[in-house]
Scaffold this active site. Structure first.
Site, PDB file in Angstrom:
ATOM      1  N   VAL A  62      64.245  28.460 -13.829  1.00  0.00           N
ATOM      2  CA  VAL A  62      66.062  28.856 -13.666  1.00  0.00           C
ATOM      3  C   VAL A  62      67.114  28.769 -14.630  1.00  0.00           C
ATOM      4  O   VAL A  62      67.821  29.029 -14.018  1.00  0.00           O
ATOM      5  CB  VAL A  62      66.347  27.682 -12.246  1.00  0.00           C
ATOM      6  N   CYS A  63      66.087  28.760 -15.378  1.00  0.00           N
ATOM      7  CA  CYS A  63      66.961  27.711 -16.555  1.00  0.00           C
ATOM      8  C   CYS A  63      67.350  29.252 -17.465  1.00  0.00           C
ATOM      9  O   CYS A  63      68.900  28.930 -17.643  1.00  0.00           O
ATOM     10  CB  CYS A  63      66.067  27.151 -17.799  1.00  0.00           C
TER      11      CYS A  63
END
Length: 209
Positions: A62-63
């Site tokens: 997700v980062c």
């Protein structure tokens, strides 16, 4: 407020509405292509707002989507007088490698700060002790050093940089108009509220005057 966070063994948590203690970190600067020091006192002396975006770790999932989204708003935030720093417990060397290899990050121009000891992360209340990573925390610090915005999300939900931009816009407006307040979903140019006994129970009417 003279103590730096990395020198404090039991630093208290930063609180909204209070002055933020000075902190200093190493960072990878994609714009310059090298390593630099970032320090809150220097940002304050430059008269800038500080936007801290903590995330769990480099080379995760997700980062990079979050940092790519933040990169899309970076130019606007910079024009508004913000120093944007992404922060994780990875080293500045890992940031360089990740920024170079992950195509989602090709437009990232903000500094990528390193907090491998977790000192700054603990101070902002985002450090996960048993994992050694950060929660998804977003913090807005005024040029005077006051913490005016704080949001912390769990590891598995990404953020929206558009809402961060809106909150910064609102805080910048209120800095120059301290007697006013911004209602939900306020954006520049929309009506604000001026709290007083006259609008108690009459907010609906006040917003439509």
């Amino acid at each position: 407020m003279s103590c730096e966070v990395h020198n404090m063994e039991h630093a208290e948590i930063a609180k909204v509405g209070q002055e933020v203690k000075n902190f200093k970190m190493k960072a990878y600067d994609p714009t310059e292509g090298g390593f630099v020091d970032v320090e809150l006192e220097a940002i304050k002396k430059a008269g800038k707002w500080t936007v801290l975006v903590f995330y769990p770790a480099d080379f995760t999932f997700v980062c990079p989507t979050e940092l790519a989204d933040l990169a899309d708003k970076h130019a606007e935030l910079t024009k508004m007088g913000c120093e944007v720093l992404s922060v994780s417990t990875d080293t500045e060397f890992a940031h360089l490698a990740w920024r170079t290899s992950e195509r989602l990050l090709e437009n990232v121009r903000f500094k990528m700060a390193a907090d491998p000891t977790g000192a700054v992360s603990r101070y902002f209340g985002v450090y996960v002790d048993d994992a050694g990573v950060d929660l998804r925390g977003t913090f807005i610090i005024s040029p005077e050093g006051k913490l005016v915005g704080s949001e912390i999300n769990f590891l598995n939900v990404g953020r929206d940089a558009s809402e961060l931009l809106r909150k910064v816009q609102a805080n910048i407006y209120l800095k120059d108009h301290p007697a006013e307040a911004c209602p939900a979903k306020w954006t520049p140019g929309q009506k604000t509220l001026t709290p007083s006994e006259k609008i108690v129970g009459k907010v609906y009417e006040s917003l439509r005057e």
